[in-house]
Motif scaffolding. Structure first.
Motif, PDB file in Angstrom:
ATOM      1  N   PHE A  22       0.650  -0.937  -0.341  1.00 58.31           N
ATOM      2  CA  PHE A  22      -0.222   0.140  -0.036  1.00 58.31           C
ATOM      3  C   PHE A  22       0.674   1.105  -0.162  1.00 58.31           C
ATOM      4  O   PHE A  22       0.523   2.226   0.877  1.00 58.31           O
ATOM      5  CB  PHE A  22      -0.948   0.044   1.921  1.00 58.31           C
ATOM      6  N   ILE A  25      -0.526   4.987  -2.963  1.00 63.29           N
ATOM      7  CA  ILE A  25      -1.655   4.339  -3.575  1.00 63.29           C
ATOM      8  C   ILE A  25      -2.576   5.605  -4.880  1.00 63.29           C
ATOM      9  O   ILE A  25      -3.209   5.328  -5.705  1.00 63.29           O
ATOM     10  CB  ILE A  25      -3.220   3.706  -2.529  1.00 63.29           C
ATOM     11  N   PHE A 166     -24.005   4.354  -6.861  1.00 61.10           N
ATOM     12  CA  PHE A 166     -23.627   4.751  -6.144  1.00 61.10           C
ATOM     13  C   PHE A 166     -22.220   3.722  -6.018  1.00 61.10           C
ATOM     14  O   PHE A 166     -21.597   4.281  -5.555  1.00 61.10           O
ATOM     15  CB  PHE A 166     -23.806   4.662  -5.168  1.00 61.10           C
ATOM     16  N   PHE A 167     -22.040   2.546  -6.549  1.00 56.65           N
ATOM     17  CA  PHE A 167     -19.690   2.457  -7.007  1.00 56.65           C
ATOM     18  C   PHE A 167     -19.648   2.787  -8.218  1.00 56.65           C
ATOM     19  O   PHE A 167     -18.434   2.220  -8.317  1.00 56.65           O
ATOM     20  CB  PHE A 167     -21.115   1.203  -6.906  1.00 56.65           C
ATOM     21  N   PRO A 171     -15.576   3.873  -5.508  1.00 61.79           N
ATOM     22  CA  PRO A 171     -16.016   2.547  -5.090  1.00 61.79           C
ATOM     23  C   PRO A 171     -15.258   1.465  -6.613  1.00 61.79           C
ATOM     24  O   PRO A 171     -14.513   0.621  -5.774  1.00 61.79           O
ATOM     25  CB  PRO A 171     -17.382   2.495  -4.863  1.00 61.79           C
ATOM     26  N   LEU A 174     -12.030   1.412  -6.628  1.00 65.32           N
ATOM     27  CA  LEU A 174     -10.926  -0.098  -5.010  1.00 65.32           C
ATOM     28  C   LEU A 174     -11.418  -1.570  -5.499  1.00 65.32           C
ATOM     29  O   LEU A 174     -10.813  -2.825  -5.008  1.00 65.32           O
ATOM     30  CB  LEU A 174     -11.945   1.028  -3.863  1.00 65.32           C
ATOM     31  N   ILE A 175     -12.597  -1.748  -6.091  1.00 67.16           N
ATOM     32  CA  ILE A 175     -13.582  -3.209  -6.131  1.00 67.16           C
ATOM     33  C   ILE A 175     -12.350  -3.660  -6.777  1.00 67.16           C
ATOM     34  O   ILE A 175     -11.658  -5.101  -6.813  1.00 67.16           O
ATOM     35  CB  ILE A 175     -14.106  -3.624  -5.832  1.00 67.16           C
ATOM     36  N   SER A 178      -8.455  -3.801  -6.211  1.00 75.54           N
ATOM     37  CA  SER A 178      -8.788  -5.461  -4.764  1.00 75.54           C
ATOM     38  C   SER A 178      -9.102  -6.656  -5.433  1.00 75.54           C
ATOM     39  O   SER A 178      -7.893  -8.253  -5.226  1.00 75.54           O
ATOM     40  CB  SER A 178     -10.302  -5.469  -4.251  1.00 75.54           C
ATOM     41  N   SER A 181      -4.816  -7.191  -7.197  1.00 74.39           N
ATOM     42  CA  SER A 181      -4.411  -7.786  -5.590  1.00 74.39           C
ATOM     43  C   SER A 181      -4.570  -8.711  -5.278  1.00 74.39           C
ATOM     44  O   SER A 181      -3.456  -9.894  -5.163  1.00 74.39           O
ATOM     45  CB  SER A 181      -4.921  -6.621  -4.455  1.00 74.39           C
ATOM     46  N   VAL A 182      -5.275  -9.559  -5.369  1.00 68.45           N
ATOM     47  CA  VAL A 182      -6.060 -10.589  -5.401  1.00 68.45           C
ATOM     48  C   VAL A 182      -5.049 -12.145  -6.230  1.00 68.45           C
ATOM     49  O   VAL A 182      -4.149 -12.522  -5.810  1.00 68.45           O
ATOM     50  CB  VAL A 182      -7.611 -12.206  -5.310  1.00 68.45           C
TER      51      VAL A 182
ATOM     52  N   MET B  21     -11.566  11.162  -0.337  1.00 70.59           N
ATOM     53  CA  MET B  21     -10.392   9.961  -0.091  1.00 70.59           C
ATOM     54  C   MET B  21      -8.704  10.643  -0.174  1.00 70.59           C
ATOM     55  O   MET B  21      -8.225  10.435  -1.190  1.00 70.59           O
ATOM     56  CB  MET B  21     -10.701  10.069  -2.290  1.00 70.59           C
ATOM     57  N   MET B  24      -5.115   7.128   1.899  1.00 67.98           N
ATOM     58  CA  MET B  24      -5.647   6.345   1.824  1.00 67.98           C
ATOM     59  C   MET B  24      -4.343   5.146   1.881  1.00 67.98           C
ATOM     60  O   MET B  24      -4.697   3.914   2.240  1.00 67.98           O
ATOM     61  CB  MET B  24      -6.022   6.368  -0.111  1.00 67.98           C
ATOM     62  N   LEU B  28      -5.724   1.678   4.372  1.00 66.15           N
ATOM     63  CA  LEU B  28      -5.557   0.083   3.676  1.00 66.15           C
ATOM     64  C   LEU B  28      -4.446  -0.535   4.550  1.00 66.15           C
ATOM     65  O   LEU B  28      -4.685  -1.383   4.393  1.00 66.15           O
ATOM     66  CB  LEU B  28      -5.188   0.140   1.844  1.00 66.15           C
ATOM     67  N   ALA B 176      -5.714  -7.293  -0.371  1.00 66.03           N
ATOM     68  CA  ALA B 176      -6.463  -7.611  -1.363  1.00 66.03           C
ATOM     69  C   ALA B 176      -7.991  -7.148  -0.519  1.00 66.03           C
ATOM     70  O   ALA B 176      -8.939  -6.193  -1.021  1.00 66.03           O
ATOM     71  CB  ALA B 176      -7.107  -8.040  -2.001  1.00 66.03           C
ATOM     72  N   GLY B 177      -8.507  -7.574   0.281  1.00 67.62           N
ATOM     73  CA  GLY B 177      -9.506  -7.497   0.892  1.00 67.62           C
ATOM     74  C   GLY B 177      -9.753  -5.678   1.483  1.00 67.62           C
ATOM     75  O   GLY B 177     -11.144  -5.209   2.329  1.00 67.62           O
ATOM     76  N   GLY B 178      -8.583  -5.166   2.241  1.00 65.97           N
ATOM     77  CA  GLY B 178      -8.410  -4.093   2.344  1.00 65.97           C
ATOM     78  C   GLY B 178      -9.054  -2.576   1.517  1.00 65.97           C
ATOM     79  O   GLY B 178      -9.550  -2.030   1.314  1.00 65.97           O
ATOM     80  N   PHE B 179      -8.048  -3.241   0.154  1.00 66.02           N
ATOM     81  CA  PHE B 179      -9.522  -2.566  -0.968  1.00 66.02           C
ATOM     82  C   PHE B 179     -11.086  -2.583  -1.110  1.00 66.02           C
ATOM     83  O   PHE B 179     -11.342  -1.828  -1.346  1.00 66.02           O
ATOM     84  CB  PHE B 179      -9.002  -2.868  -2.237  1.00 66.02           C
ATOM     85  N   PHE B 180     -11.109  -3.746  -0.625  1.00 70.37           N
ATOM     86  CA  PHE B 180     -12.367  -4.136  -0.991  1.00 70.37           C
ATOM     87  C   PHE B 180     -13.167  -3.428   0.276  1.00 70.37           C
ATOM     88  O   PHE B 180     -14.542  -2.791  -0.316  1.00 70.37           O
ATOM     89  CB  PHE B 180     -12.634  -6.069  -0.824  1.00 70.37           C
ATOM     90  N   LEU B 182     -13.198  -0.602   1.935  1.00 68.63           N
ATOM     91  CA  LEU B 182     -12.889   0.259   1.053  1.00 68.63           C
ATOM     92  C   LEU B 182     -13.584   0.941   0.239  1.00 68.63           C
ATOM     93  O   LEU B 182     -14.481   1.436   0.716  1.00 68.63           O
ATOM     94  CB  LEU B 182     -11.699   1.251   1.029  1.00 68.63           C
ATOM     95  N   GLY B 183     -13.572  -0.304  -0.580  1.00 66.10           N
ATOM     96  CA  GLY B 183     -14.565   0.478  -1.890  1.00 66.10           C
ATOM     97  C   GLY B 183     -15.652   0.164  -1.561  1.00 66.10           C
ATOM     98  O   GLY B 183     -17.052   0.826  -1.695  1.00 66.10           O
ATOM     99  N   ILE B 184     -16.060  -0.987  -0.701  1.00 65.79           N
ATOM    100  CA  ILE B 184     -17.913  -1.236  -0.399  1.00 65.79           C
ATOM    101  C   ILE B 184     -18.011   0.171   0.946  1.00 65.79           C
ATOM    102  O   ILE B 184     -19.832   0.289   0.990  1.00 65.79           O
ATOM    103  CB  ILE B 184     -18.016  -2.562   0.333  1.00 65.79           C
ATOM    104  N   ILE B 186     -17.080   3.588   0.950  1.00 69.80           N
ATOM    105  CA  ILE B 186     -17.661   3.865  -0.014  1.00 69.80           C
ATOM    106  C   ILE B 186     -18.865   4.338  -0.905  1.00 69.80           C
ATOM    107  O   ILE B 186     -19.250   5.062  -0.550  1.00 69.80           O
ATOM    108  CB  ILE B 186     -15.647   4.326  -0.784  1.00 69.80           C
ATOM    109  N   ALA B 187     -19.029   3.165  -1.200  1.00 67.35           N
ATOM    110  CA  ALA B 187     -20.151   2.859  -1.784  1.00 67.35           C
ATOM    111  C   ALA B 187     -21.785   3.273  -0.646  1.00 67.35           C
ATOM    112  O   ALA B 187     -22.427   3.564  -1.216  1.00 67.35           O
ATOM    113  CB  ALA B 187     -20.341   1.282  -2.628  1.00 67.35           C
ATOM    114  N   ASN B 190     -21.949   6.570  -0.110  1.00 64.13           N
ATOM    115  CA  ASN B 190     -22.633   6.804  -1.749  1.00 64.13           C
ATOM    116  C   ASN B 190     -23.791   7.202  -1.859  1.00 64.13           C
ATOM    117  O   ASN B 190     -24.441   8.086  -1.954  1.00 64.13           O
ATOM    118  CB  ASN B 190     -22.076   7.100  -2.619  1.00 64.13           C
TER     119      ASN B 190
END
Lengths: 196, 217
Positions: A22, A25, A166-167, A171, A174-175, A178, A181-182, B21, B24, B28, B176-180, B182-184, B186-187, B190
């Motif tokens: 990280f 970013i 809203f995604f 958002p 970031l997903i 993710s 990153s996986v 934002m 970050m 994360l 990867a879970g960190g990004f996920f 934070l994305g959720i 923020i969604a 919103n």
């Protein structure tokens, strides 16, 4: 030599600076919309990371350590990086205008990029010698480039995708990050497998 | 802006992580457990408070051309102080935060508040702004850390919660879970605020936003 390869491979793939440490970013999310700007930014970052390591390492070992001033390293390093970026900008503008036109706009973004300060501090923390530090900085920069280029490809697909209101924007980005990153988790154990 | 509004601005309306934002990287990196999220938040709030006070006091003495380097040196001074304090009084936190403790220097929240707020406002308002932003940052990190710790390890603040009932989903404590997460989050923010997604990828509070936008054109 083997040791250098281990440092290089783990900095690029296993402990990728962006996707698993990280670091950096903001540019990863901000400058990855197009492949060309991703490449330009990464080249500028690789250059500054390498040079920052080359400059800060001797200053730490020759100036700070003998006088017991290790605690000044944060102040010293960030000043050196800020100065250095400014200097590169002036030198490029004066002597290599074509390079300045392609990389110059990325330079103001680099001073506050935590990957640059991060790599100089990590080198000290991990007690690397000079050559190892340079290799680590190179690997970190290349890893940054790999992540940015991969991600800019994903971003272009994302722009045309139908996603809930809203995604949209951060958002979804970031997903997507993710998921990228996986894929890097797959590199776990590569170092042991390759070099033993 | 009134005094109370200055204080609450950073907590809700302009929450540094979830709305602006900013910052970050630490959000994360250090939020695999709720506790280090709080620790990071408090350390950052301290630096923010110190730098906002000093910058608002000497804002008229700093020449415009060397403004940013001067801000960075002031911030770096406070980060060094925090580093000493954490090392002496919270060695475990020092270990958990690792490289991200010195990297508070380049946390864009602090530079952004120096540039946007402290260099244009009085000391009292700058203190309130720093507190608001710091609390907002701490709460966001605490939320992130709680979600990731609860789902990823089945504990919360070190206490066992769902660990024995369901298998923890290790994914959430990985990068990867960190990004996920934070994305959720923020969604969800919103969705709750019905905020229209910003065209500029939500970078507007960042000191480098202009340079970034120029690059992406």
């Amino acid at each position: 030599m083997k040791e250098m390869m281990i440092i290089l491979v783990s900095a690029i793939f296993v402990d990728n600076f962006v996707l698993s440490k990280f670091l950096g970013i903001c540019p990863f999310l901000g400058v990855s919309k197009k492949i060309d700007s991703a490449v330009g930014m990464s080249l500028a970052v690789i250059f500054v990371m390498l040079m920052a390591t080359v400059v800060t390492y001797p200053i730490y070992t020759i100036l700070l350590v003998p006088f017991g001033l290790e605690y000044l390293k944060i102040v010293a390093f960030i000043l050196i990086i800020a100065l250095f970026v400014q200097l590169v900008e002036i030198v490029l503008q004066r002597f290599v205008p074509p390079l300045y036109q392609s990389l110059g706009i990325y330079l103001p973004l680099i001073t506050t990029n935590c990957a640059v300060l991060g790599v100089t501090l990590l080198n000290i923390d991990k007690e690397y010698d000079f050559l190892q530090s340079v290799v680590n900085a190179l690997g970190g920069g290349l890893g940054f480039m790999l992540a940015l280029i991969l991600f800019s490809g994903v971003r272009q697909r994302l722009q045309d995708a139908e996603i809930p209101q809203f995604f949209k924007g951060m958002p979804a980005t970031l997903i997507a990050a993710s998921i990228v990153s996986v894929s890097f988790v797959g590199f776990n154990g590569v170092v042991e497998g390759l070099f033993q | 802006m009134g005094y109370l509004k200055t204080l609450t601005n950073g907590i809700l309306k302009e929450n540094p992580v979830l709305v602006l934002m900013l910052g970050m990287c630490p959000s994360l990196a250090v939020t695999t457990v709720a506790k280090s999220g709080i620790g990071m938040g408090i350390a950052t709030t301290f630096v923010l408070l110190g730098s906002n006070i000093v910058i608002s006091l000497i804002k008229n003495l700093i020449p415009k051309a060397v403004r940013l380097p001067s801000f960075i040196v002031i911030i770096a001074g406070f980060v060094t102080m925090v580093g000493f304090l954490v090392e002496a009084y919270a060695p475990q936190l020092n270990k958990d935060l690792g490289i991200f403790l010195p990297l508070i220097v380049v946390n864009c929240i602090i530079l952004a508040r120096a540039e946007i707020f402290a260099s244009q406002n009085g000391t009292v308002k700058s203190i309130l702004d720093a507190l608001g932003m710091g609390i907002g940052f701490t709460l966001a990190l605490f939320l992130m850390g709680s979600v990731r710790e609860l789902i990823g390890s089945g504990t919360w603040l070190g206490m066992t919660v769902t660990k024995e009932l369901v298998e923890p989903m290790k994914f959430f404590v990985t990068p990867a879970g960190g990004f996920f997460t934070l994305g959720i989050i923020i969604a969800v923010v919103n969705f709750l605020t019905h905020k229209k997604p910003s065209e500029k990828n939500g970078c507007h509070g960042c000191p480098s936003a202009d340079a970034c936008a120029k690059v992406s054109e």
